[in-house]
Design a protein around this motif. Structure first.
Motif, PDB file in Angstrom:
ATOM      1  N   THR A  76      51.362  43.134  36.300  1.00  0.00           N
ATOM      2  CA  THR A  76      49.891  43.182  36.224  1.00  0.00           C
ATOM      3  C   THR A  76      49.227  42.204  37.189  1.00  0.00           C
ATOM      4  O   THR A  76      48.061  42.363  37.534  1.00  0.00           O
ATOM      5  CB  THR A  76      49.405  42.849  34.795  1.00  0.00           C
ATOM      6  N   MET A 102      45.308  45.787  40.470  1.00  0.00           N
ATOM      7  CA  MET A 102      43.925  45.656  40.009  1.00  0.00           C
ATOM      8  C   MET A 102      43.880  45.783  38.488  1.00  0.00           C
ATOM      9  O   MET A 102      44.553  46.653  37.959  1.00  0.00           O
ATOM     10  CB  MET A 102      43.095  46.791  40.614  1.00  0.00           C
ATOM     11  N   PRO A 103      43.112  45.028  37.761  1.00  0.00           N
ATOM     12  CA  PRO A 103      42.270  43.915  38.211  1.00  0.00           C
ATOM     13  C   PRO A 103      42.969  42.554  38.194  1.00  0.00           C
ATOM     14  O   PRO A 103      42.318  41.548  37.970  1.00  0.00           O
ATOM     15  CB  PRO A 103      41.129  43.948  37.199  1.00  0.00           C
ATOM     16  N   PHE A 104      44.247  42.519  38.499  1.00  0.00           N
ATOM     17  CA  PHE A 104      44.955  41.257  38.741  1.00  0.00           C
ATOM     18  C   PHE A 104      44.895  40.280  37.562  1.00  0.00           C
ATOM     19  O   PHE A 104      44.350  39.194  37.688  1.00  0.00           O
ATOM     20  CB  PHE A 104      44.421  40.545  39.989  1.00  0.00           C
ATOM     21  N   VAL A 105      45.445  40.678  36.437  1.00  0.00           N
ATOM     22  CA  VAL A 105      45.481  39.734  35.310  1.00  0.00           C
ATOM     23  C   VAL A 105      46.924  39.345  35.023  1.00  0.00           C
ATOM     24  O   VAL A 105      47.855  40.093  35.308  1.00  0.00           O
ATOM     25  CB  VAL A 105      44.844  40.314  34.020  1.00  0.00           C
ATOM     26  N   THR A 106      47.081  38.168  34.467  1.00  0.00           N
ATOM     27  CA  THR A 106      48.407  37.751  34.021  1.00  0.00           C
ATOM     28  C   THR A 106      48.641  38.295  32.611  1.00  0.00           C
ATOM     29  O   THR A 106      47.697  38.708  31.935  1.00  0.00           O
ATOM     30  CB  THR A 106      48.520  36.224  33.945  1.00  0.00           C
ATOM     31  N   VAL A 107      49.898  38.269  32.182  1.00  0.00           N
ATOM     32  CA  VAL A 107      50.172  38.564  30.775  1.00  0.00           C
ATOM     33  C   VAL A 107      49.738  37.370  29.929  1.00  0.00           C
ATOM     34  O   VAL A 107      49.191  37.528  28.850  1.00  0.00           O
ATOM     35  CB  VAL A 107      51.675  38.873  30.557  1.00  0.00           C
ATOM     36  N   VAL A 108      49.992  36.174  30.455  1.00  0.00           N
ATOM     37  CA  VAL A 108      49.664  34.985  29.679  1.00  0.00           C
ATOM     38  C   VAL A 108      49.433  33.809  30.636  1.00  0.00           C
ATOM     39  O   VAL A 108      50.226  33.568  31.539  1.00  0.00           O
ATOM     40  CB  VAL A 108      50.772  34.697  28.629  1.00  0.00           C
ATOM     41  N   ASN A 109      48.315  33.142  30.454  1.00  0.00           N
ATOM     42  CA  ASN A 109      48.037  31.957  31.275  1.00  0.00           C
ATOM     43  C   ASN A 109      48.619  30.690  30.663  1.00  0.00           C
ATOM     44  O   ASN A 109      49.014  29.783  31.378  1.00  0.00           O
ATOM     45  CB  ASN A 109      46.520  31.764  31.437  1.00  0.00           C
ATOM     46  N   GLU A 139      36.928  35.481  41.774  1.00  0.00           N
ATOM     47  CA  GLU A 139      37.827  36.528  42.264  1.00  0.00           C
ATOM     48  C   GLU A 139      37.290  37.023  43.604  1.00  0.00           C
ATOM     49  O   GLU A 139      36.255  37.678  43.664  1.00  0.00           O
ATOM     50  CB  GLU A 139      37.891  37.665  41.236  1.00  0.00           C
ATOM     51  N   SER A 154      38.309  39.296  45.599  1.00  0.00           N
ATOM     52  CA  SER A 154      38.264  40.743  45.856  1.00  0.00           C
ATOM     53  C   SER A 154      37.054  41.375  45.168  1.00  0.00           C
ATOM     54  O   SER A 154      36.731  42.524  45.427  1.00  0.00           O
ATOM     55  CB  SER A 154      39.562  41.406  45.395  1.00  0.00           C
ATOM     56  N   ALA A 155      36.399  40.622  44.274  1.00  0.00           N
ATOM     57  CA  ALA A 155      35.191  41.140  43.637  1.00  0.00           C
ATOM     58  C   ALA A 155      33.940  40.557  44.304  1.00  0.00           C
ATOM     59  O   ALA A 155      32.830  40.799  43.872  1.00  0.00           O
ATOM     60  CB  ALA A 155      35.191  40.788  42.150  1.00  0.00           C
ATOM     61  N   LEU A 182      37.565  43.200  37.039  1.00  0.00           N
ATOM     62  CA  LEU A 182      37.369  42.081  37.961  1.00  0.00           C
ATOM     63  C   LEU A 182      36.332  41.110  37.405  1.00  0.00           C
ATOM     64  O   LEU A 182      36.305  39.944  37.761  1.00  0.00           O
ATOM     65  CB  LEU A 182      36.947  42.592  39.339  1.00  0.00           C
ATOM     66  N   ASP A 186      43.573  36.891  30.528  1.00  0.00           N
ATOM     67  CA  ASP A 186      44.966  37.317  30.454  1.00  0.00           C
ATOM     68  C   ASP A 186      45.217  38.130  29.192  1.00  0.00           C
ATOM     69  O   ASP A 186      44.502  38.002  28.196  1.00  0.00           O
ATOM     70  CB  ASP A 186      45.906  36.116  30.544  1.00  0.00           C
ATOM     71  N   ASP A 187      46.246  38.961  29.242  1.00  0.00           N
ATOM     72  CA  ASP A 187      46.529  39.892  28.143  1.00  0.00           C
ATOM     73  C   ASP A 187      46.624  39.185  26.793  1.00  0.00           C
ATOM     74  O   ASP A 187      46.059  39.635  25.796  1.00  0.00           O
ATOM     75  CB  ASP A 187      47.863  40.620  28.399  1.00  0.00           C
TER      76      ASP A 187
END
Lengths: 635, 635
Positions: A313, A317-324, A604, A606-607, B133, B138-139
């Protein structure tokens, strides 16, 4: 399914695979290492091998010339076997070391006064009455009872690994044992305390932990003595994942494209650390099981791969992590070679491309300390991450500069290892080049700092114009028309390791221009997003190994860094591992990392509609708007 | 070290081992199964194999006759290879099933009214805004935020395995997911809640968990539907450890004597359960990953071996466990084939020989419920454990009856499987025997209930005297002098499976006498320790598979059970798994098990001076003191 024998020379190893299997997979099965810096996408051309015998099918031959193909070359990651084949694997690029080792690295001083009570790892000695027919209390309750009585550890919990060792420890220690306890962590600040280990006898002489930084390129571990709070050993090595992709994107693709690719990458990076841990424990003559905690920093992709969490992920797009913010876990869960029940605490990131390395970097840089100076913190590695702010606000962004400054995407680019040209001088009259090489060797290529230096010198000498194109009109042999357009010869074949000329081409220069433009555009947008311009920035703190070797003057000349007095720039080295170290030895600093993560706004790019304008404006030496670079003489 | 090839016939498998390796270890390496009921101590003689070729050294030949040794027989566990050898392994005793399966087992009714809120496992559905975006949360934070908002699960924690699945679940479920959460457990009654799994979409149709009983002989698992609270499937199998020792002592010795013996035993019992889980999930067509909790009962040795904790201290003076109450852990930590993050809750025991099976047994027996009747709870298996008390006090002890009632230590003994004689009638005039066999088969031996029945009938008919010796003066072919002293023929060779007579010998009878005496002595001491005599006991609750097949009248006749009206005896079947089931579906019952453990006093018989007196007094049929057995006609 018919089996094909695939024989690899010169190692003379074989794999037996189904028809249709990629040569790269067959090589892996045979235990033959083939570098795949692009992660097996068929783009980098570095996995080229020669098919000596037998039928294969090439899915793609990008990066190979018709002559290469005729000579039997193919890309291992793009070629399927269709019968028994014999393949020759050319010598693979050897990674040579130019990393801080304990001998070379500067001693790390305590960043603040330290007391063992500032952090939650502790040892407690208890002496027990042995069991008897009159008191058959079980071993664990006996220990628990005494920990509660003597140290108020009423709620202490134990896990299976420590219970498995308990009976032996109690009897070996003749009923005196040392309990290793983690009193709390960020997720359970009020406890309960957690028993990590029980050692026979009184063992208060040491209390070990480690701080780790997982870089895309380099992995660093610091051994920390929690009695004094001091760093006792520093070790570094290249991330074992490199052969599966040079940058995070290639690794993400590798992890998702290959069966068990994620597990493989996880294993590779853990193995790299386990190798470092072995060196480190041998050097200090300690047992790896005596290391009871690890605080880990790294970019978001690296932390996902380290813990076996799919990073897909991050790339899409939209470029999120699973967990920060990963939960605290135990070392055994990922096979890290310290005490199996040791706590592993991965620091929090804030976004896919602004990870724990940046939050850790911010606290260790001191940018949001008591000093209220408006600060720009930059960490240039494979990506460029940057943070702008002061003690009351922080805004961050990341720009994919690409790996040009790490020597990739450049014909004669290489990493900053032995044989790399790291600094270049171009004579403004004769256009002749002088250079300095890492190590006492013949030059083999150009590393990042060498490329910056070269680009600046060529620009100032007029070898390239403001758009970065080589001026072929110059009266010197060094400029010429090459296979990839105009090129400049930095070192002639008779000077080099390979006997071939080391050159920089218009295509290379274009890649470098894009990389520096992306980074500078990031700076501009960060400032603009808070209604400021870059000229009000009071200092620039540069983290990351790359920063350490940069020549500021030349970086300004090409418009990579903003035009400020040289004494505004401070090179901090590996701010990421230093932040992990600070969080390890201080609950307060650990909280600070989390607070930094929470207060930091992520932009972000890209946004952001203005990014491409800024990027295009920066595709010029030093910049389209020369007023931004008053110190650079562009006459 | 020189390698020896060891070839095993008739399987025709080979192992390559160092000289000095035991044949039993070589067999294991070659994947050849050899039963070792005594755990490799060289005592039981069941691992006898024939050396066809090659040099070996016999450490011990106990249990083998000189003729056997001359014929090439040796004990695999006591014989080292000294070169290339060929060995024939005789057919191993096959364990045939006579265990409750889902088809035969009686349906388990809900023991009390059930509501899902009575236990802590829960599912919560959340629908999330997808990331964009503009919101790159995060998930995990996204899920966490919604669980907090909708269900007040602010503190919910996640572990790595669930985070590894998270991204896929969210996207497959199109941003609607079902969170499986354990709200609390006994160690953290106030939480925080723990996220076990995230499933794509709305998945409220099921909520599965299991109750397990780890018996030394039999392993049982019940699949429980936590929506209705009902038991949906029951499965049982023999404990895979049996081939490494019949009783707990043999297993403890095996675990400590053999390299990796502990790991091997752990694997064997986990594999047994994993096999049952596979049957069970296939039968119900569910995924094993959908099973989110296991509550486990079993004796202390079994729980140590199940969790890989060395059980050695249980066997050695002063007989303590490493831990009576294991911490909750996750299924992945021991390789149990349910959801890797599922909670595993092992119930508390109170001593080495009064384990969780007894505390669980006590709650499920109802002996300490509202009924104030003075109750004796007995669980006779390989050991005999017993608890005396009522709703206000409980006292427990264990006596090592030995495995005689499970058919071991008896010449023609066997387990209660097909072919076992389970009931015998001896004519008081002719001394002829009639018998009933399990299954429609020729008799192969005598199981525990058959032995009790036989002993009682022989005693009442006068075939044996009060000391348990066969009366060789009787006018019948069935009594005779055999290899082991006097013996009685239960079945003639022409009636039996093997063609050989099935007999009971003076030595067998002596073993049985000691076993019954140990158990009765236990009853007596328990009562005496609280100043009571057995005649004030109001009821006897009998747990364990063994109890289900006992003939009370005959058990009283030999003085195994106290002389009470038949309607005072209640057979409860597997009280251990039933207790686990109750603890699974009710927090209150889970607390009750712990309370029972705390209120129960453990009486260590080896520290009790009166035990041997009581034991010796009971070495008589029915007892030295005939007044204790008024109903038994001993004229």
């Amino acid at each position: 399914m018919a089996n094909c024998q695939v024989r690899f020379l010169p190692a003379d190893r074989e794999a037996s695979v189904a028809a249709g299997t990629l040569l790269s997979d067959a090589a892996q099965q045979a235990g033959v290492d083939i570098n795949m810096p692009c992660g097996g996408q068929g783009r980098c051309g570095r996995c080229a091998v020669i098919v000596e015998e037998g039928p294969v099918r090439r899915h793609s031959t990008e990066r190979l010339s018709p002559e290469d193909v005729a000579a039997g070359y193919c890309l291992a990651c793009q070629t399927a076997v269709e019968g028994h084949v014999v393949v020759t694997v050319p010598p693979q690029e050897k990674i040579e070391r130019r990393l801080d080792t304990s001998k070379r690295a500067a001693k790390v001083t305590l960043p603040f006064p330290y007391s063992m009570r500032d952090q939650p790892l502790r040892k407690f000695v208890v002496t027990l009455d042995p069991p008897s027919l009159e008191d058959q209390t079980d071993d664990w309750s006996r220990v628990h009872r005494e920990l509660a009585r003597r140290y108020d550890l009423d709620e202490v919990t134990a896990s299976l690994p420590v219970l498995r060792r308990l009976a032996t420890a109690l009897r070996q220690g003749d009923w005196t044992v040392t309990a290793v306890v983690e009193l709390d962590n960020w997720q359970r600040p009020q406890g309960p305390p957690r028993l990590i280990d029980v050692l026979p006898g009184e063992r208060l002489e040491s209390l070990w932990a480690i701080a780790m930084d997982i870089g895309t390129t380099s992995n660093v571990v610091w051994l920390v003595d929690l009695i004094s709070g001091e760093v006792m050993v520093q070790k570094a090595d290249y991330n074992g994942q490199i052969a599966r992709g040079e940058d995070v994107i290639s690794r993400i693709i590798y992890a998702s494209k290959n069966e068990n690719g994620l597990e493989e990458l996880q294993q590779l990076v853990v193995n790299t650390f386990n190798g470092l841990l072995q060196e480190l424990t041998e050097e200090r003559n300690i047992d790896a099981d005596e290391i009871y905690k690890a605080v880990v920093s790294g970019n978001s992709t690296m932390l996902h791969l380290f813990t076996g969490i799919p990073p897909e992920t991050i790339r899409l797009m939209p470029f999120v992590t699973v967990v920060n913010q990963l939960p605290p876990f135990e070392a055994r869960e990922i096979g890290l070679g310290i005490n199996p029940a040791a706590a592993v605490d991965c620091l929090p990131g804030i976004a896919s491309y602004v990870g724990a390395d940046i939050t850790a970097g911010v606290i260790s840089s001191g940018m949001c300390g008591e000093d209220e100076a408006l600060t720009l913190f930059v960490d240039v590695g494979t990506n460029g991450e940057m943070v702008l702010g002061d003690c009351s606000w922080l805004i961050a962004c990341a720009c994919s500069a690409g790996p040009a400054f790490e020597g990739a995407g450049v014909v004669d680019g290489m990493r900053a290892t032995a044989g790399a040209i790291e600094e270049v001088w171009v004579d403004q009259e004769t256009y002749e080049a002088r250079y300095r090489v890492i190590g006492d060797e013949k030059p083999r290529g150009l590393c990042g700092s060498g490329l910056i230096s070269l680009m600046a010198e060529m620009f100032v000498a007029g070898v390239i114009d403001k758009s970065g194109n080589v001026n072929l009109e110059l009266d010197t042999d060094r400029v010429r028309e090459g296979e990839h357009g105009g090129e400049y010869v930095v070192a002639w074949g008779d000077e080099t390791e390979s006997g071939k000329d080391i050159v920089i081409t218009d295509v290379d220069l274009d890649n470098l221009m894009r990389a520096k433009a992306a980074i500078y555009a990031g700076f501009s947008i960060l400032a603009r997003s808070v209604g400021l311009t870059l000229d009000v920035v009071e200092r620039v703190l540069i983290g990351g190994a790359f920063g350490q070797y940069i020549n500021v003057e030349k970086a300004i000349q090409i418009g990579l860094l903003p035009d400020m007095p040289y004494d505004s720039f401070h090179f901090l080295g590996n701010t990421s591992v230093r932040g992990a170290y600070m969080a390890l030895i201080s609950r307060e600093q650990r909280e600070r990392v989390a607070e930094v993560g929470e207060m930091m706004t992520y932009l972000e790019l890209s946004a952001d509609n203005t990014f491409f304008d800024e990027f295009n404006a920066a595709l010029f030496l030093p910049h389209t708007d020369a007023d931004k670079f008053p110190s650079v003489d562009v006459s």
